[in-house]
Design a protein around this motif. Structure first.
Motif, PDB file in Angstrom:
ATOM      1  N   ASN A 295       0.809  -1.218   0.000  1.00 42.52           N
ATOM      2  CA  ASN A 295       0.000   0.000   0.000  1.00 42.52           C
ATOM      3  C   ASN A 295       0.844   1.271   0.000  1.00 42.52           C
ATOM      4  O   ASN A 295       0.399   2.304  -0.509  1.00 42.52           O
ATOM      5  N   THR A 299       0.209   4.055  -2.736  1.00 42.56           N
ATOM      6  CA  THR A 299      -0.169   5.417  -2.332  1.00 42.56           C
ATOM      7  C   THR A 299       0.686   6.438  -3.090  1.00 42.56           C
ATOM      8  O   THR A 299       0.183   7.467  -3.566  1.00 42.56           O
ATOM      9  N   ARG A 343      -6.481  -8.440   2.777  1.00 42.96           N
ATOM     10  CA  ARG A 343      -6.033  -8.254   4.162  1.00 42.96           C
ATOM     11  C   ARG A 343      -7.188  -8.538   5.135  1.00 42.96           C
ATOM     12  O   ARG A 343      -7.018  -9.172   6.161  1.00 42.96           O
TER      13      ARG A 343
ATOM     14  N   ALA B  77      -2.242   2.216   6.541  1.00 43.38           N
ATOM     15  CA  ALA B  77      -2.666   1.021   5.801  1.00 43.38           C
ATOM     16  C   ALA B  77      -3.545   0.145   6.698  1.00 43.38           C
ATOM     17  O   ALA B  77      -4.084  -0.851   6.262  1.00 43.38           O
ATOM     18  N   TYR B  78      -3.627   0.526   7.970  1.00 42.39           N
ATOM     19  CA  TYR B  78      -4.442  -0.231   8.951  1.00 42.39           C
ATOM     20  C   TYR B  78      -5.521   0.679   9.527  1.00 42.39           C
ATOM     21  O   TYR B  78      -5.809   0.627  10.726  1.00 42.39           O
ATOM     22  N   HIS B  80      -8.645   0.725   9.556  1.00 45.18           N
ATOM     23  CA  HIS B  80      -9.781   0.097  10.232  1.00 45.18           C
ATOM     24  C   HIS B  80      -9.468  -0.210  11.702  1.00 45.18           C
ATOM     25  O   HIS B  80     -10.363  -0.290  12.527  1.00 45.18           O
ATOM     26  N   ASP B  96      -7.403   5.545   4.480  1.00 46.97           N
ATOM     27  CA  ASP B  96      -6.865   4.208   4.265  1.00 46.97           C
ATOM     28  C   ASP B  96      -5.957   4.268   3.044  1.00 46.97           C
ATOM     29  O   ASP B  96      -6.406   4.610   1.951  1.00 46.97           O
ATOM     30  N   LYS B  97      -4.700   3.976   3.225  1.00 45.39           N
ATOM     31  CA  LYS B  97      -3.756   4.023   2.105  1.00 45.39           C
ATOM     32  C   LYS B  97      -4.008   2.852   1.157  1.00 45.39           C
ATOM     33  O   LYS B  97      -4.173   1.731   1.644  1.00 45.39           O
TER      34      LYS B  97
END
Lengths: 504, 118
Positions: A295, A299, A343, B77-78, B80, B96-97
């Motif tokens: 990610n 990004t 994920r 990236a986390y 949530h 959220d990346k």
């Protein structure tokens, strides 16, 4: 023998096994004769507690001379029944004791003990008993052999069996001619039945053949015995030829390892579950890490692409160019969405959180590794300064840490050869519980030590690093930390976990 | 001035490039401590969460005065895992990346007003 009123039983003076019980036993003692075959002292369970001293003297005192005692039998239907119990050692028929018990009629009770002695037909009883036992012996070849074997097994089998609680069987001509109580119990049959059962029925034909052949070549193995009730016993045995006087027999000595077997199977299953958990946790951790690593560049791609597209639009460049860059950005966003979805699917599952006793946590992990430690001849030293201290967490996950550290320590000790020990300690320091796994393996040089604690996604990381990384992540999730303590001589992993304090 | 705090230089550079394209100057820092050491007057902060020295949430908890005076956007990236906790601490939002550029544009408009290019 049934002509005698009362109960008669015949006991092998050497092995204390019951050779015969008359049906009168059930009438007089209200107990199953089978119980007497299982335990020759079964009759004493029916004796009135106050009369036990004189009754128990009958069990051991009749090796050379005839003795007798009167006592009360507690009968479930008739109340206390006064009986006379006479034990006659027989010199003519080897080492058998003849017991004759009969009820004393109430009218005789009023007589003095000496008078009572005179009333009992001692000599007649003895003669009848002897005649009956001789008849019994004549009909039963195995009992004859047992009688002849008795002088030999007196010192060897009985003492041996008592000392090590072992199964002892003697086999001759494809039959078990002798089984001590532990042996009979392991085979799931009364010892008196065994001589009638072919070996093949007890052990299966292949093993039976090996036992028969063991007259020449002994062996050691684990035998699986099917019992009449359908259960299965695993016996770890040593089977050897043995010469007893003129008899060549096969001597089987062993221990029932069914429980250990079941325990080993249970441990193996638990370890297997742990391995699955470790794999699954490692996979989840790696996936979460991978998602993060992917990610980040995605990004950047999106941000760069958006910047380029914005500049192209504002500079009046070819719209197709700007459109292409925007498509590139959209694709990167799509890739990001896929990574997120995966994920969520394979990410770290929710874990159970409950207070866990530190000593219990370590103890269970050590128990699971006991077989491997024994196999590798590694001495495990345990030291604990924790009492009932607890930590809050997922027991399975925390156990994974201790198991992994133990596995690593075992590998290190095996690789080094000597000395072969691992030390596991639990202690409390301030608000933390400390669990240390120490081995005398070669300590890591500083650069390797740091690398071992890196992410497994690092190209230089080893297989060890994956499991240690996982352990560190689990420790971290529990608010703790896993160190590799620098030491010149020893390899010391230290797990620090915050102690759990019950809310007041 | 927009502040970007992220330990990944690629994120700092790419985000700075996108912001510049939209007409917003930015200043990047590799971690919160570097920002605290040499702060600038920021109109908006883009703050990464997972950083080695200090996480984004730890920074927010340690310096509520910065968050209360400057709109701060947490990136992770986390997302949530930390969204609720971050929102309870007065964060504008948790991205959220990788996040869509349209979200970036909307945030800039909302907190800094329209730009020449936007």
């Amino acid at each position: 023998m049934e002509q005698l009123p009362g109960a008669v039983f015949v006991i092998n003076n050497a092995s204390y096994e019951t050779a015969f019980v008359s049906a009168g036993y059930q009438t007089l003692f209200a107990r199953d004769p089978e119980s007497m075959y299982r335990d020759s002292s079964d009759w004493i369970r029916a004796v009135h507690p106050q009369d036990l001293p004189q009754a128990s003297g009958l069990m051991t005192g009749a090796s050379r001379t005839s003795i007798g005692e009167s006592y009360r039998v507690v009968h479930p239907h008739r109340g206390n029944v006064l009986v006379e119990h006479r034990v006659v050692p027989s010199t003519s028929i080897g080492s058998l004791q003849l017991h004759y018990v009969r009820e004393i009629p109430l009218k005789k009770v009023a007589l003095a003990p000496d008078d009572l002695e005179d009333e009992l037909p001692v000599d007649d009883t003895r003669e009848i008993l002897r005649a009956e036992v001789d008849r019994l012996l004549a009909q039963n070849a195995e009992l004859q052999e047992m009688q002849h074997l008795a002088p030999y097994d007196t010192s060897m089998f009985r003492d041996l069996a008592r000392a090590i609680d072992a199964i002892i069987l003697l086999v001759k001509a494809g039959r078990v001619i002798y089984a001590n109580p532990v042996g009979a119990q392991a085979l799931g049959r009364p010892s008196y039945e065994l001589p009638a059962i072919p070996l093949a029925e007890l052990f299966g034909s292949a093993v039976a053949m090996r036992i028969v052949q063991a007259v020449e070549h002994g062996f050691r193995d684990q035998l699986v015995v099917g019992r009449p009730d359908g259960s299965v016993t695993t016996i770890d045995v040593s089977v050897q030829p043995l010469q007893l006087g003129n008899f060549s027999v096969t001597f089987i000595m062993g221990v029932d390892v069914s429980e250990q077997f079941e325990r080993s199977a249970r441990m193996a299953e638990e370890l297997n579950n742990h391995s699955r958990l470790v794999r699954s946790q490692l996979f989840s951790q790696l996936y979460a890490r991978l998602a993060h690593e992917l990610n980040q560049p995605l990004t950047s791609i999106v941000a760069y692409g958006f910047g380029v597209s914005t500049l192209l639009q504002s500079s009046g460049a070819d719209p197709e160019l700007s459109d292409s860059v925007q498509r590139m950005v959209s694709e990167a966003e799509r890739a990001g969405a896929i990574v997120r979805k995966l994920r969520d699917l394979f990410g770290e599952p929710d874990s159970e959180q409950r207070p866990i006793e530190v000593v219990g946590l370590v103890g269970h992990a050590v128990e699971l590794m006991e077989t491997e430690l024994a196999r590798q001849r590694i001495d495990l030293q345990r030291r604990s300064q924790c009492s009932d201290h607890t930590v809050l967490g997922d027991p399975a996950q925390l156990e994974v840490i201790v198991l992994n550290l133990l596995r690593n320590a075992i590998k290190a000790v095996v690789a080094r050869g000597e000395p072969r020990w691992i030390r596991v300690t639990c202690s409390v320091q301030g608000d933390n519980a400390l669990i240390e796994v120490v081995d005398p393996g070669v300590p890591f040089p500083e650069h390797q030590r740091l690398r071992l604690l890196e992410s497994p996604l690092n190209a230089e990381s080893s297989g060890n690093a994956s499991s240690i990384y996982l352990c560190r992540r689990i420790a971290h999730k529990h608010g703790g930390v896993l160190h590799l303590v620098p030491d010149r001589d020893l390899k010391i992993f230290r797990l620090v976990l915050p102690l759990h304090v019950e809310p007041t | 001035m927009i502040v970007i705090i992220d330990d990944d230089p690629a994120i700092c550079r790419s985000l700075a490039f996108a912001l510049k394209a939209l007409g917003h100057p930015s200043q990047s820092y590799p971690n919160p401590l570097a920002f605290l050491k040499d702060p600038v007057d920021a109109g908006l902060i883009f703050l990464d969460h997972r950083m080695p020295e200090m996480t984004g949430l730890e920074f927010i908890k340690a310096h509520p005065e910065i968050i209360n005076s400057t709109p701060t956007i947490l990136m992770s990236a986390y997302a949530h895992e930390i969204r609720q906790e971050a929102l309870d601490l007065n964060i504008v939002t948790v991205l959220d990346k990788p996040f869509p550029p349209s979200v970036l544009v909307d945030l800039l408009k909302e907190h800094l007003g329209p730009t020449a290019s936007g």
